[in-house]
Design a protein around this motif. Structure first.
Motif, PDB file in Angstrom:
ATOM      1  N   LEU A 187       0.840  -1.194   0.000  1.00 26.21           N
ATOM      2  CA  LEU A 187       0.000   0.000   0.000  1.00 26.21           C
ATOM      3  C   LEU A 187       0.875   1.243   0.000  1.00 26.21           C
ATOM      4  O   LEU A 187       1.922   1.274   0.655  1.00 26.21           O
ATOM      5  CB  LEU A 187      -0.908   0.011   1.228  1.00 26.21           C
ATOM      6  N   ALA A 188       0.414   2.256  -0.710  1.00 25.58           N
ATOM      7  CA  ALA A 188       1.040   3.573  -0.656  1.00 25.58           C
ATOM      8  C   ALA A 188       0.254   4.375   0.378  1.00 25.58           C
ATOM      9  O   ALA A 188      -0.962   4.548   0.236  1.00 25.58           O
ATOM     10  CB  ALA A 188       0.975   4.249  -2.017  1.00 25.58           C
ATOM     11  N   VAL A 189       0.936   4.809   1.414  1.00 25.06           N
ATOM     12  CA  VAL A 189       0.274   5.510   2.514  1.00 25.06           C
ATOM     13  C   VAL A 189       0.856   6.918   2.606  1.00 25.06           C
ATOM     14  O   VAL A 189       2.083   7.097   2.615  1.00 25.06           O
ATOM     15  CB  VAL A 189       0.479   4.743   3.846  1.00 25.06           C
ATOM     16  N   GLU A 194      -1.142  -8.724  -9.936  1.00 21.11           N
ATOM     17  CA  GLU A 194      -2.567  -9.052 -10.049  1.00 21.11           C
ATOM     18  C   GLU A 194      -3.438  -7.807 -10.178  1.00 21.11           C
ATOM     19  O   GLU A 194      -4.501  -7.847 -10.790  1.00 21.11           O
ATOM     20  CB  GLU A 194      -3.021  -9.880  -8.839  1.00 21.11           C
ATOM     21  N   GLY A 195      -2.992  -6.728  -9.591  1.00 24.10           N
ATOM     22  CA  GLY A 195      -3.751  -5.483  -9.676  1.00 24.10           C
ATOM     23  C   GLY A 195      -2.947  -4.339  -9.094  1.00 24.10           C
ATOM     24  O   GLY A 195      -2.180  -4.532  -8.156  1.00 24.10           O
ATOM     25  N   ILE A 196      -3.141  -3.164  -9.676  1.00 25.13           N
ATOM     26  CA  ILE A 196      -2.486  -1.961  -9.154  1.00 25.13           C
ATOM     27  C   ILE A 196      -3.419  -0.787  -9.392  1.00 25.13           C
ATOM     28  O   ILE A 196      -4.070  -0.688 -10.437  1.00 25.13           O
ATOM     29  CB  ILE A 196      -1.099  -1.723  -9.803  1.00 25.13           C
ATOM     30  N   ALA A 255      -3.305   5.684  -0.511  1.00 24.15           N
ATOM     31  CA  ALA A 255      -3.387   6.358  -1.804  1.00 24.15           C
ATOM     32  C   ALA A 255      -3.326   5.391  -2.977  1.00 24.15           C
ATOM     33  O   ALA A 255      -3.660   5.750  -4.095  1.00 24.15           O
ATOM     34  CB  ALA A 255      -2.262   7.380  -1.929  1.00 24.15           C
ATOM     35  N   GLY A 256      -2.904   4.157  -2.722  1.00 20.67           N
ATOM     36  CA  GLY A 256      -2.808   3.185  -3.800  1.00 20.67           C
ATOM     37  C   GLY A 256      -2.452   1.816  -3.269  1.00 20.67           C
ATOM     38  O   GLY A 256      -2.088   1.670  -2.095  1.00 20.67           O
TER      39      GLY A 256
END
Length: 166
Positions: free
Chosen positions: A48-50, A81-83, A57-58
């Protein structure tokens, strides 16, 4: 912005971002799918982007795929798998930082290839992948045909199989 390994404390906001990326399910349904990434198992991870204020945030979700991965030659293959990055946080290197964290995790797991996919008409995703150094390997169109339920006993046709050239 810092990149962290996902944990239960961020499950709610993470599920909301998943619903933004994959809107065919509710955030609640997405939250129910987070278990493989939170279990600490060795075949799936999420980063995770925190933000400095603690907002998610992502995210980037990855898995080690041991089956065949299109365009790859080794196993396991690190697979993105996902972003997803919130629109207001895009174009600031967040997606790259998430992919860097995924790549480090994959290298530590012994992977030498990093793969991903995108819908054939998702030009933004194609450009994102190219900017990160991914090379397109092939394009595939999948097909599906519904089979009617057989009433009673199914009979198999008495034909000899032939090889297809498609």
């Amino acid at each position: 912005m810092r990149i962290v390994l996902a944990d239960e404390d961020h499950a709610g906001p993470w599920a909301q971002l998943r619903a933004a990326l994959w809107p065919d399910q509710t955030a609640g349904a997405h939250r129910a799918e987070l278990a493989p990434f939170l279990s600490g198992g060795s075949d799936a991870a999420a980063f995770l982007a925190v933000t400095d204020t603690g907002e998610v945030a992502g995210f980037a979700e990855a898995a080690l795929r041991r089956d065949y991965v299109n365009g790859c030659e080794t196993s396991p293959v690190l697979f993105l798998e996902g972003i997803y990055v919130r629109p207001e946080d895009r174009k600031a290197g967040v997606g790259r930082a998430l992919c860097d964290a995924v790549a480090a995790w994959g290298r530590a797991a012994g992977c030498s290839e990093f793969a991903s996919d995108a819908l054939i008409d998702n030009a933004d995703s194609h450009a994102f992948h190219a900017a990160l150094g991914f090379a397109e390997t092939e394009r595939v169109v999948y097909f599906r045909k519904a089979l009617a339920a057989a009433g009673g006993r199914a009979l198999l046709p008495q034909v000899q199989p032939t090889r297809s050239r498609t």
